[in-house]
Write a protein that holds these residues in place. Structure first.
Motif, PDB file in Angstrom:
ATOM      1  N   GLU A 151      -0.496  -3.633   5.785  1.00 47.44           N
ATOM      2  CA  GLU A 151       0.467  -2.679   5.214  1.00 47.44           C
ATOM      3  C   GLU A 151       0.042  -2.251   3.817  1.00 47.44           C
ATOM      4  O   GLU A 151       0.082  -1.062   3.483  1.00 47.44           O
ATOM      5  CB  GLU A 151       1.866  -3.301   5.163  1.00 47.44           C
ATOM      6  CG  GLU A 151       2.585  -3.325   6.478  1.00 47.44           C
ATOM      7  CD  GLU A 151       3.991  -3.909   6.371  1.00 47.44           C
ATOM      8  OE1 GLU A 151       4.490  -4.085   5.240  1.00 47.44           O
ATOM      9  OE2 GLU A 151       4.575  -4.195   7.419  1.00 47.44           O
ATOM     10  N   GLN A 152      -0.366  -3.192   2.983  1.00 47.31           N
ATOM     11  CA  GLN A 152      -0.794  -2.870   1.625  1.00 47.31           C
ATOM     12  C   GLN A 152      -2.041  -1.993   1.624  1.00 47.31           C
ATOM     13  O   GLN A 152      -2.132  -1.043   0.838  1.00 47.31           O
ATOM     14  CB  GLN A 152      -1.054  -4.150   0.828  1.00 47.31           C
ATOM     15  CG  GLN A 152       0.199  -4.910   0.482  1.00 47.31           C
ATOM     16  CD  GLN A 152      -0.105  -6.274  -0.128  1.00 47.31           C
ATOM     17  OE1 GLN A 152      -1.256  -6.689  -0.194  1.00 47.31           O
ATOM     18  NE2 GLN A 152       0.945  -6.962  -0.556  1.00 47.31           N
ATOM     19  N   LYS A 155      -1.017   1.555   2.650  1.00 48.97           N
ATOM     20  CA  LYS A 155      -0.263   2.220   1.582  1.00 48.97           C
ATOM     21  C   LYS A 155      -1.146   2.548   0.385  1.00 48.97           C
ATOM     22  O   LYS A 155      -1.017   3.606  -0.225  1.00 48.97           O
ATOM     23  CB  LYS A 155       0.911   1.346   1.145  1.00 48.97           C
ATOM     24  CG  LYS A 155       2.032   1.313   2.157  1.00 48.97           C
ATOM     25  CD  LYS A 155       3.174   0.440   1.697  1.00 48.97           C
ATOM     26  CE  LYS A 155       4.288   0.442   2.734  1.00 48.97           C
ATOM     27  NZ  LYS A 155       5.416  -0.389   2.329  1.00 48.97           N
ATOM     28  N   GLN A 156      -2.061   1.650   0.058  1.00 49.78           N
ATOM     29  CA  GLN A 156      -2.914   1.847  -1.104  1.00 49.78           C
ATOM     30  C   GLN A 156      -4.018   2.861  -0.839  1.00 49.78           C
ATOM     31  O   GLN A 156      -4.201   3.801  -1.607  1.00 49.78           O
ATOM     32  CB  GLN A 156      -3.533   0.520  -1.537  1.00 49.78           C
ATOM     33  CG  GLN A 156      -4.464   0.638  -2.714  1.00 49.78           C
ATOM     34  CD  GLN A 156      -5.179  -0.664  -2.992  1.00 49.78           C
ATOM     35  OE1 GLN A 156      -5.008  -1.633  -2.282  1.00 49.78           O
ATOM     36  NE2 GLN A 156      -5.999  -0.676  -4.032  1.00 49.78           N
ATOM     37  N   GLN A 159      -2.303   6.209   0.942  1.00 52.98           N
ATOM     38  CA  GLN A 159      -1.106   6.679   0.238  1.00 52.98           C
ATOM     39  C   GLN A 159      -0.051   7.188   1.219  1.00 52.98           C
ATOM     40  O   GLN A 159       0.486   8.276   1.092  1.00 52.98           O
ATOM     41  CB  GLN A 159      -1.462   7.748  -0.782  1.00 52.98           C
ATOM     42  CG  GLN A 159      -2.371   7.231  -1.867  1.00 52.98           C
ATOM     43  CD  GLN A 159      -2.788   8.296  -2.851  1.00 52.98           C
ATOM     44  OE1 GLN A 159      -2.505   9.468  -2.653  1.00 52.98           O
ATOM     45  NE2 GLN A 159      -3.471   7.887  -3.890  1.00 52.98           N
ATOM     46  N   ASP A 161       3.611   6.224   2.802  1.00 52.39           N
ATOM     47  CA  ASP A 161       4.763   5.396   2.447  1.00 52.39           C
ATOM     48  C   ASP A 161       5.353   4.669   3.646  1.00 52.39           C
ATOM     49  O   ASP A 161       5.758   3.522   3.540  1.00 52.39           O
ATOM     50  CB  ASP A 161       5.853   6.252   1.787  1.00 52.39           C
ATOM     51  CG  ASP A 161       5.378   6.821   0.458  1.00 52.39           C
ATOM     52  OD1 ASP A 161       4.540   6.171  -0.194  1.00 52.39           O
ATOM     53  OD2 ASP A 161       5.839   7.912   0.085  1.00 52.39           O
ATOM     54  N   HIS A 162       5.429   5.339   4.770  1.00 51.74           N
ATOM     55  CA  HIS A 162       6.085   4.772   5.953  1.00 51.74           C
ATOM     56  C   HIS A 162       5.046   4.115   6.860  1.00 51.74           C
ATOM     57  O   HIS A 162       4.352   4.790   7.608  1.00 51.74           O
ATOM     58  CB  HIS A 162       6.830   5.861   6.723  1.00 51.74           C
ATOM     59  CG  HIS A 162       7.808   6.613   5.879  1.00 51.74           C
ATOM     60  ND1 HIS A 162       9.007   6.075   5.491  1.00 51.74           N
ATOM     61  CD2 HIS A 162       7.755   7.851   5.333  1.00 51.74           C
ATOM     62  CE1 HIS A 162       9.659   6.946   4.754  1.00 51.74           C
ATOM     63  NE2 HIS A 162       8.922   8.039   4.636  1.00 51.74           N
ATOM     64  N   VAL A 163       4.970   2.790   6.756  1.00 46.86           N
ATOM     65  CA  VAL A 163       4.010   2.035   7.543  1.00 46.86           C
ATOM     66  C   VAL A 163       4.741   0.872   8.198  1.00 46.86           C
ATOM     67  O   VAL A 163       5.516   0.179   7.545  1.00 46.86           O
ATOM     68  CB  VAL A 163       2.861   1.488   6.659  1.00 46.86           C
ATOM     69  CG1 VAL A 163       1.928   0.620   7.468  1.00 46.86           C
ATOM     70  CG2 VAL A 163       2.107   2.617   5.999  1.00 46.86           C
TER      71      VAL A 163
END
Length: 187
Positions: A151-152, A155-156, A159, A161-163
């Motif tokens: 997840e990180q 998101k990183q 980019q 947001d919804h994972v």
């Protein structure tokens, strides 16, 4: 469902519905379309009912194909991220490769299988990771750490947001190897 499949369902449905409407109009005695058909249907009263029922059933089937083609959601194969400079296209294959590398960094699963589903509406990624667990004493902790790491990374790096990440551990690799060693070899 991709666009070509949807288009083919719509076209087959339209052609089928038109054909069944013509078929039903020919069979149902609205007038003298054909003397031979009229004479046969008068001689065999069950034939008219059978043909009318078959026409109705086929019309319903083609109508269902038509509606499936119109109402089915197309499968999202890429996400488009808007930036001040322009649009960035993130393909499903690229997202799966990112997840695969994140799984390999943690080195928890052996032979991971990754399934992703993209949602264009809110730029969301739903992924399911399956595989055999490499021998470890804390199965739950290892799986939850893997889930948080993936997840990180998504998101990183991407980019997004919804994972949502789901980790499924099929079996421990250690147990599988022991089962195979105890089996007698037949030559």
């Amino acid at each position: 469902m991709n666009r070509l499949t949807r288009l083919s369902f719509v076209l087959i449905g339209l052609v089928g519905m038109a054909a069944m409407a013509v078929f039903g109009a020919i069979v149902y005695p609205l007038g003298n379309f054909s003397n031979m058909v009229d004479q046969y249907l008068n001689a065999q009263p069950w034939a008219l009912q059978t043909v009318a029922i078959a026409a109705l059933v086929l019309f319903v089937l083609f109508a269902l194909l038509f509606l499936i083609g119109l109402l089915a959601r197309p499968k999202t194969r890429a996400l488009y991220i808007t930036t001040p400079v322009g649009h960035i296209r993130l393909t499903q294959n690229m997202i799966e490769q990112t997840i695969f590398h994140a799984v390999k960094e943690k080195n928890v699963l052996k032979q991971p299988q990754i399934y992703t589903r993209l949602q264009k509406r809110n730029n969301a990624v739903y992924t399911s990771i399956r595989g055999g667990l490499i021998p470890t004493s804390h199965v739950v902790d290892a799986a939850s750490d893997l889930q948080l790491h993936v997840e990180q990374q998504l998101k990183q790096l991407l980019q997004i947001d919804h994972v949502r990440v789901e980790v499924r551990v099929d079996e421990r690799q250690e147990e599988t190897q022991n089962k195979n060693k105890n089996v007698a070899r037949v030559i």
